[in-house]
Design an enzyme around this catalytic site. Structure first.
Site, PDB file in Angstrom:
ATOM      1  N   LYS A 181      51.820  38.005  44.818  1.00 61.44           N
ATOM      2  CA  LYS A 181      53.294  38.732  45.253  1.00 61.44           C
ATOM      3  C   LYS A 181      53.592  38.491  46.565  1.00 61.44           C
ATOM      4  O   LYS A 181      54.071  36.824  46.827  1.00 61.44           O
ATOM      5  CB  LYS A 181      52.912  39.477  46.190  1.00 61.44           C
ATOM      6  CG  LYS A 181      51.764  40.562  45.125  1.00 61.44           C
ATOM      7  CD  LYS A 181      52.146  40.487  43.830  1.00 61.44           C
ATOM      8  CE  LYS A 181      51.337  41.638  42.432  1.00 61.44           C
ATOM      9  NZ  LYS A 181      49.737  40.711  42.527  1.00 61.44           N
TER      10      LYS A 181
HETATM   11  C1  LIG Z   1      51.497  46.057  39.732  1.00 61.28           C
HETATM   12  C2  LIG Z   1      50.394  46.494  40.150  1.00 61.28           C
HETATM   13  N1  LIG Z   1      49.618  46.774  40.499  1.00 61.28           N
HETATM   14  C3  LIG Z   1      48.440  46.748  41.221  1.00 61.28           C
HETATM   15  C4  LIG Z   1      48.764  44.961  41.331  1.00 61.28           C
HETATM   16  C5  LIG Z   1      47.358  45.270  42.364  1.00 61.28           C
HETATM   17  O1  LIG Z   1      46.884  44.850  43.180  1.00 61.28           O
HETATM   18  P1  LIG Z   1      45.825  43.550  44.045  1.00 61.28           P
HETATM   19  O2  LIG Z   1      45.348  42.330  43.520  1.00 61.28           O
HETATM   20  O3  LIG Z   1      46.263  43.872  45.015  1.00 61.28           O
HETATM   21  O4  LIG Z   1      44.475  44.752  43.926  1.00 61.28           O
HETATM   22  C6  LIG Z   1      49.231  44.158  41.030  1.00 61.28           C
HETATM   23  C7  LIG Z   1      48.833  42.759  41.150  1.00 61.28           C
HETATM   24  O5  LIG Z   1      49.080  42.075  40.107  1.00 61.28           O
HETATM   25  C8  LIG Z   1      50.611  44.679  39.993  1.00 61.28           C
HETATM   26  O6  LIG Z   1      51.135  43.745  39.380  1.00 61.28           O
END
Ligand SMILES: Cc1ncc(COP(=O)(O)O)c(C=O)c1O
Length: 381
Positions: A181
């Protein structure tokens, strides 16, 4: 050359900041977590922010405090990382997939409206790869149908929609701090929240639904015997993560500037490549450029995956574009789904390297290889 798809951007003070958290002896849910929450909330224009372990747990908790329970439906885009749907399932509810706008790849408000049923409890727009979804339309739908809006803002810290930062637009927006991110704490998530009572509820549930926080207990002048009036989770962030997060907040503007500049260079170069299309960039939004997606023209005889193979042979990492959740065995259903724009985007899009530390020389090499392969495609076409 060997160019990864993504790399975190650190400025040098991170190791010392994390070490200071360790040396302080307070390594979880302490003062650095609170400070990180305050800095984050200020940056995204939210009344408060609640740190958790990931965006997935943030989404699940946000849906839970919204009242999403077994039997409910939550409308989500299928074109998203699978965590978007998993968070709904983790509440015992059913994710209902609606199609995307083929230009932005974001959830289409009209398709969303068609998917609303009496069981719809919430709509979860995703700001895909950091491009804000059409929030005015979703907020209007939420009002009209009396359904909640919970934003999946995993990739969108620093983005703004019609001049308003993502994080200030709806009751709750959930951010990811995973290394892919814009900024990272290794793993981590943050819920930007407007209502102080909801923020208190989130803090309570992230810590086993214990009625006393660690910070409150630490500063108490009398013995505190805690109680557990409800059931909750352990979604606590550590102070080492928060220390890293605070450093990343200091670097955020530089990271966004670098990403925006690099994206503009790609867009300019792609204008010369007829077989490839740069992403659509709506004038009313500022995006984070968490990823740079390239669409392979439908008339090209060489597939997106073949282009990815050729680039890999050149030492350039790519990824397929955003996945389509409904195509995975875990969400497949008999009879399939009618999501034509989602299916097309999942087939034709690839992500090319974009991160704040990408040098101009490295980017020029990516552009040169893209031109070689895509011109071959154009000739073949
Ligand atoms: C659109 C979206 N939602 C949720 C997530 C989940 O994030 P995390 O890995 O912090 O749980 C991601 C991660 O790639 C994402 O791109």
């Amino acid at each position: 050359m060997s160019i990864p798809i993504s790399k975190p951007f650190f400025t040098g003070g991170e190791g010392a900041a994390v070490a200071a958290a360790v040396e302080s002896g307070w390594v979880s849910q302490g003062p650095r977590v609170r400070e990180f929450e305050e800095v984050f909330a200020r940056r995204v224009g939210a009344a408060d922010a609640v740190a958790v372990t990931s965006c997935t747990t943030a989404l699940q908790l946000a849906l839970y405090v919204t009242g999403v329970r077994p039997g409910d439906e939550v409308i989500v885009p299928s074109l998203s990382f699978i965590a978007t749907a998993n968070a709904v399932w983790q509440c015992g509810a059913t994710p209902v997939f609606a199609d995307i706008d083929p230009r932005t790849y974001n959830l289409d408000p009209a398709a969303t409206e068609r998917a609303i049923t009496p069981r719809t409890r919430a709509i979860m727009p995703v700001h895909q790869v950091g491009l804000p979804a059409e929030m005015d339309a979703f907020l209007e739908l939420g009002e009209r149908y009396d359904v909640a809006i919970v934003e999946d803002a995993a990739c969108a810290i620093g983005a703004s929609y019609k001049g308003r930062p993502v994080g200030s637009l709806s009751p709750m927006a959930c951010f990811s701090l995973h290394p892919r991110k814009v900024i990272t704490t290794g793993e981590g998530g943050m819920i930007a929240v407007q209502d102080p009572a909801v923020a208190a509820q989130l803090r309570f549930l992230r810590q086993h639904a214990m009625d006393v926080s660690d910070l409150a207990r630490h500063s108490a002048t009398d013995v505190v015997i805690e109680s557990y009036p409800e059931r909750g989770w352990n979604y606590r962030m550590t102070d080492m993560q928060a220390a890293l997060g605070l450093c990343q907040m200091d670097a955020l503007d530089e990271i966004l500037e670098r990403r925006t500049r690099l994206a503009a260079r790609y867009t300019e170069a792609l204008a010369e490549m007829p077989a490839l299309h740069a992403p659509y960039d709506p004038p009313h939004s500022e995006r984070t450029w968490q990823s740079y997606s390239v669409r392979v023209d439908a008339r090209s005889p060489i597939s997106r995956t073949d282009l990815m193979r050729r680039l890999l042979a050149d030492g350039i990492a790519t990824r397929r574009g955003v996945m389509a959740i409904h195509q995975e065995a875990s969400y497949a259903r008999e009879g399939g789904f009618d999501l034509p724009h989602t299916d097309a985007a999942a087939a034709d899009v690839l992500m090319i390297p974009l991160y704040a530390g990408l040098t101009d020389d490295e980017q020029d090499y990516v552009v040169e290889r893209l031109a070689v392969h895509s011109n071959a495609m154009a000739v073949a076409a």
